[in-house]
Design a protein around this motif. Structure first.
Motif, PDB file in Angstrom:
ATOM      1  N   VAL A 218       0.849  -1.196   0.000  1.00 52.60           N
ATOM      2  CA  VAL A 218       0.000   0.000   0.000  1.00 52.60           C
ATOM      3  C   VAL A 218       0.882   1.243   0.000  1.00 52.60           C
ATOM      4  O   VAL A 218       2.072   1.190   0.313  1.00 52.60           O
ATOM      5  N   THR A 219       0.276   2.372  -0.339  1.00 54.70           N
ATOM      6  CA  THR A 219       1.021   3.629  -0.443  1.00 54.70           C
ATOM      7  C   THR A 219       1.250   4.304   0.899  1.00 54.70           C
ATOM      8  O   THR A 219       1.970   5.302   0.968  1.00 54.70           O
TER       9      THR A 219
ATOM     10  N   HIS B 204       6.032  14.539   5.551  1.00 53.64           N
ATOM     11  CA  HIS B 204       4.841  14.186   4.774  1.00 53.64           C
ATOM     12  C   HIS B 204       4.477  12.720   5.013  1.00 53.64           C
ATOM     13  O   HIS B 204       3.313  12.372   5.259  1.00 53.64           O
ATOM     14  N   ALA B 205       5.486  11.833   4.954  1.00 51.25           N
ATOM     15  CA  ALA B 205       5.237  10.406   5.111  1.00 51.25           C
ATOM     16  C   ALA B 205       4.728  10.075   6.513  1.00 51.25           C
ATOM     17  O   ALA B 205       3.778   9.296   6.681  1.00 51.25           O
ATOM     18  N   LEU B 206       5.349  10.660   7.533  1.00 56.33           N
ATOM     19  CA  LEU B 206       4.940  10.364   8.909  1.00 56.33           C
ATOM     20  C   LEU B 206       3.542  10.898   9.219  1.00 56.33           C
ATOM     21  O   LEU B 206       2.771  10.258   9.955  1.00 56.33           O
ATOM     22  N   LEU B 207       3.215  12.061   8.673  1.00 52.79           N
ATOM     23  CA  LEU B 207       1.862  12.588   8.884  1.00 52.79           C
ATOM     24  C   LEU B 207       0.815  11.648   8.307  1.00 52.79           C
ATOM     25  O   LEU B 207      -0.248  11.443   8.900  1.00 52.79           O
ATOM     26  N   GLU B 208       1.109  11.055   7.150  1.00 50.94           N
ATOM     27  CA  GLU B 208       0.145  10.120   6.569  1.00 50.94           C
ATOM     28  C   GLU B 208       0.016   8.874   7.436  1.00 50.94           C
ATOM     29  O   GLU B 208      -1.093   8.361   7.642  1.00 50.94           O
ATOM     30  N   ILE B 209       1.136   8.365   7.939  1.00 53.89           N
ATOM     31  CA  ILE B 209       1.085   7.192   8.812  1.00 53.89           C
ATOM     32  C   ILE B 209       0.260   7.489  10.074  1.00 53.89           C
ATOM     33  O   ILE B 209      -0.582   6.690  10.488  1.00 53.89           O
ATOM     34  N   LEU B 210       0.495   8.639  10.675  1.00 57.09           N
ATOM     35  CA  LEU B 210      -0.266   9.027  11.863  1.00 57.09           C
ATOM     36  C   LEU B 210      -1.747   9.184  11.542  1.00 57.09           C
ATOM     37  O   LEU B 210      -2.618   8.762  12.316  1.00 57.09           O
TER      38      LEU B 210
ATOM     39  N   LEU C  43       6.506  10.480  18.280  1.00 55.24           N
ATOM     40  CA  LEU C  43       6.692   9.055  18.002  1.00 55.24           C
ATOM     41  C   LEU C  43       7.902   8.492  18.754  1.00 55.24           C
ATOM     42  O   LEU C  43       8.515   7.520  18.306  1.00 55.24           O
ATOM     43  N   ALA C  44       8.235   9.072  19.876  1.00 51.90           N
ATOM     44  CA  ALA C  44       9.445   8.678  20.609  1.00 51.90           C
ATOM     45  C   ALA C  44       9.451   7.199  20.983  1.00 51.90           C
ATOM     46  O   ALA C  44      10.524   6.588  21.094  1.00 51.90           O
ATOM     47  N   ASP C  45       8.290   6.598  21.174  1.00 51.47           N
ATOM     48  CA  ASP C  45       8.213   5.190  21.568  1.00 51.47           C
ATOM     49  C   ASP C  45       8.209   4.245  20.376  1.00 51.47           C
ATOM     50  O   ASP C  45       8.075   3.028  20.553  1.00 51.47           O
ATOM     51  N   PHE C  46       8.339   4.782  19.166  1.00 51.47           N
ATOM     52  CA  PHE C  46       8.265   3.974  17.952  1.00 51.47           C
ATOM     53  C   PHE C  46       9.551   4.095  17.146  1.00 51.47           C
ATOM     54  O   PHE C  46      10.137   5.174  17.041  1.00 51.47           O
ATOM     55  N   ASP C  47       9.960   2.976  16.555  1.00 51.24           N
ATOM     56  CA  ASP C  47      11.067   2.990  15.613  1.00 51.24           C
ATOM     57  C   ASP C  47      10.583   3.644  14.321  1.00 51.24           C
ATOM     58  O   ASP C  47       9.391   3.544  13.966  1.00 51.24           O
ATOM     59  N   VAL C  48      11.484   4.331  13.624  1.00 44.62           N
ATOM     60  CA  VAL C  48      11.149   4.940  12.335  1.00 44.62           C
ATOM     61  C   VAL C  48      12.171   4.457  11.313  1.00 44.62           C
ATOM     62  O   VAL C  48      13.371   4.745  11.444  1.00 44.62           O
ATOM     63  N   LEU C  49      11.698   3.707  10.324  1.00 43.44           N
ATOM     64  CA  LEU C  49      12.537   3.173   9.265  1.00 43.44           C
ATOM     65  C   LEU C  49      12.192   3.874   7.962  1.00 43.44           C
ATOM     66  O   LEU C  49      11.020   4.174   7.711  1.00 43.44           O
TER      67      LEU C  49
ATOM     68  N   PRO D   7       7.024   0.487  12.724  1.00 42.83           N
ATOM     69  CA  PRO D   7       6.478  -0.725  13.338  1.00 42.83           C
ATOM     70  C   PRO D   7       5.530  -0.397  14.484  1.00 42.83           C
ATOM     71  O   PRO D   7       5.808   0.449  15.329  1.00 42.83           O
ATOM     72  N   GLY D   8       4.401  -1.075  14.478  1.00 41.91           N
ATOM     73  CA  GLY D   8       3.384  -0.862  15.508  1.00 41.91           C
ATOM     74  C   GLY D   8       2.240   0.024  15.076  1.00 41.91           C
ATOM     75  O   GLY D   8       1.145  -0.050  15.633  1.00 41.91           O
ATOM     76  N   MET D   9       2.473   0.884  14.082  1.00 41.75           N
ATOM     77  CA  MET D   9       1.386   1.716  13.571  1.00 41.75           C
ATOM     78  C   MET D   9       0.540   0.893  12.592  1.00 41.75           C
ATOM     79  O   MET D   9       1.053   0.026  11.878  1.00 41.75           O
ATOM     80  N   GLU D  10      -0.769   1.179  12.528  1.00 50.27           N
ATOM     81  CA  GLU D  10      -1.701   0.297  11.827  1.00 50.27           C
ATOM     82  C   GLU D  10      -2.408   1.000  10.678  1.00 50.27           C
ATOM     83  O   GLU D  10      -2.573   2.222  10.689  1.00 50.27           O
ATOM     84  N   VAL D  11      -2.835   0.187   9.708  1.00 45.05           N
ATOM     85  CA  VAL D  11      -3.488   0.705   8.508  1.00 45.05           C
ATOM     86  C   VAL D  11      -4.226  -0.441   7.828  1.00 45.05           C
ATOM     87  O   VAL D  11      -3.891  -1.615   8.042  1.00 45.05           O
ATOM     88  N   GLU D  12      -5.239  -0.118   7.041  1.00 48.17           N
ATOM     89  CA  GLU D  12      -5.979  -1.104   6.234  1.00 48.17           C
ATOM     90  C   GLU D  12      -6.594  -2.218   7.083  1.00 48.17           C
ATOM     91  O   GLU D  12      -6.643  -3.373   6.676  1.00 48.17           O
TER      92      GLU D  12
END
Length: 491
Positions: free
Chosen positions: A164-165, A180-186, A378-384, A401-406
């Motif tokens: 997915v995008t 931009h990418a992190l805002l979409e994930i959030l 997002l201090a408690d989350f890894d960002v790759l 990792p840990g953030m959810e979608v779909e």
């Protein structure tokens, strides 16, 4: 637009997209708002076509948005095509590299009931741990934006999930692209089970909207008889996660415009609402242009566009999305309203805009400042990050990792989704043994299982029934796929 009037960002994106053929044009004639919506398309030397849409307060910014979205898709696809690739199991790579240098597929949130175990072979590509710079291998399907980004034969068990995008971002600097990418994930994590078919009906009363673009666009829509409904999905991470839908009073308006939605999350509530309102306007025109008969498209697009589109064979489409959108495209206004009113257009409670969380005006206008703020949240989350592009035109795919979608489309759910549904009292998820057919086990890390108090389940069958005919709100077929499929069936 003439070269002299082309925004510098568009020129930078076009240069980065070379080699290949690109074009763009305004599709606002597909709707009646008169606000700019730009379609951009790219044909690569390999014959692969990519398309994008952009929006903004003016035509220049809409073009920047369209080319930014195009760069996300094209530059990342090129990067993955030449990336070093490894086929191995998670367990094998952990033994070789150590647990912190390989992304656990379970932490990336898998579909409930997925046939996965640590010994299953997968294809892996490199990503970078943003905070430390370390290389971390991630499954290729999580780095890709769509299936065509993975042109090689899949591993024996296939892909773990549909690419997915979510998490794509582009910008003139790496900081802007990643923000931009992190805002979409959030945004998508916050509304995964809180809008569309699962809309909780929380309407935002725009009592103190100050952003001049938002005020102007809302005024224009009001003049046209469009009743706009800004809605709240979440305030997690101290951010407003909003979406905008609406009802057009004009019976002659294209029925598909009724299904439009704009979404956004941002620490600055004014920025969140502005983006959601502008995306709502874009969605009205985009859906009509993408999913109407080719005769309608020909009246909107410039000469040569359809020739370019039809010269390339259509990509394989998700059958459920194609069938559902074909059904929508044949519906009249009354039928679509009947589908949307129970949830999408529901109004069950209200919150004042002035009560949503925000930051000091202008404090996050600089991309570096915004990125620092998001990383703090997002201090408690890894960002790759998987990175592509170069000076002036950057593209990334962020993976958190840990953030959810779909969740409601592909049944991807983990600890956060289970907890949110349980706190709401939803019958779709719970802990303990699966209570009925259709309730499938949720893949959880050991830590997540301990925090939830044991194993968890998600009722995939009930979720599919809840979404029902609203599926095109989650997954759409490619542009013109409905019309091309109908034309093919008519031959």
């Amino acid at each position: 637009m003439s070269a002299a009037g082309t925004p510098p960002a568009v020129s930078a994106y076009r240069a980065a997209l070379a080699p290949g053929e690109q074009d763009d044009f305004d599709i606002s004639a597909a709707d009646r708002t008169g606000l700019p919506v730009v379609s951009a398309d790219h044909l690569g030397p390999d014959g692969v076509r990519k398309g994008a849409c952009g929006y903004g307060a003016d035509l220049g910014r809409a073009r920047v948005g369209a080319y930014g979205e195009l760069a996300e898709e094209v530059l990342l696809a090129r990067h993955l095509a030449r990336a070093e690739r490894r086929r191995a199991s998670y367990a094998e790579l952990v033994r070789e590299r150590g647990r912190d240098r390989v992304a656990d597929p379970v932490s990336l949130v898998l579909p409930a009931g997925a046939d996965y175990g640590p010994e299953r072979p997968l294809d892996w590509v490199p990503a970078r741990r943003y905070r430390t710079g370390e290389e971390v291998l991630v499954p290729a399907e999580f780095a890709a934006a769509c299936g065509s980004d993975l042109p090689w034969a899949p591993p024996p068990g296939g892909l773990l999930t549909t690419p997915v995008t979510n998490g794509l971002g582009a910008g003139d600097t790496p900081e802007r692209a990643l923000s931009h990418a992190l805002l979409e994930i959030l945004q998508r994590d916050g509304n995964a089970t809180a809008h569309r078919a699962m809309d909780q009906g929380v309407v935002i009363e725009p009592d103190e909207v100050a952003d001049p673009v938002t005020v102007s666009v809302l005024g224009r829509l009001r003049e046209l008889g469009v009743r706009v409904l800004p809605k709240l999905a979440s305030t997690q991470f101290g951010m407003a996660d909003v979406h905008v839908v609406g009802v057009d009073a004009d019976p002659a308006a294209p029925p598909l415009a009724l299904t439009a939605c704009g979404e956004a999350a941002h620490p600055d509530r004014e920025a969140a609402l502005r983006k959601a309102v502008l995306e709502y306007v874009s969605s009205r025109a985009r859906k009509v242009f993408f999913h109407s008969p080719l005769e309608t498209v020909a009246r909107i697009a410039p000469a040569g566009y359809l020739d370019r589109e039809l010269a390339s064979p259509p990509a394989e489409q998700e059958p459920r999305a194609l069938r559902a959108m074909a059904s929508w495209a044949a519906m009249d206004r009354r039928s679509l309203l009947a589908l949307l009113e129970p949830a999408v257009l529901a109004r069950r409670s209200t919150v004042p805009f002035s009560g949503l969380p925000t930051v000091a005006p202008g404090s996050l206008d600089d991309p570096a400042a915004l990125l620092a703020d998001l990383l703090r949240r997002l201090a408690d989350f890894d960002v790759l990050v998987v990175e592509a592009g170069g000076p002036g035109a950057y593209a990334v795919k962020a993976i958190v990792p840990g953030m959810e979608v779909e969740t409601m489309s592909y049944a991807r759910i983990g600890e956060r989704g289970v907890r949110r549904l349980m706190e709401r009292g939803s019958p779709l998820a719970g802990t303990g043994p699966a209570p009925r057919p259709g309730a499938l086990p949720v893949h959880l890390t050991a830590g997540a299982r301990e925090r939830l108090g044991g194993p968890a389940w998600f009722d995939v069958r009930a979720a599919r029934e809840a979404v029902g005919a609203l599926y095109p709100l989650y997954r759409e077929p490619d542009r013109h796929a409905v019309a091309r499929a109908a034309a093919g069936a008519a031959r």
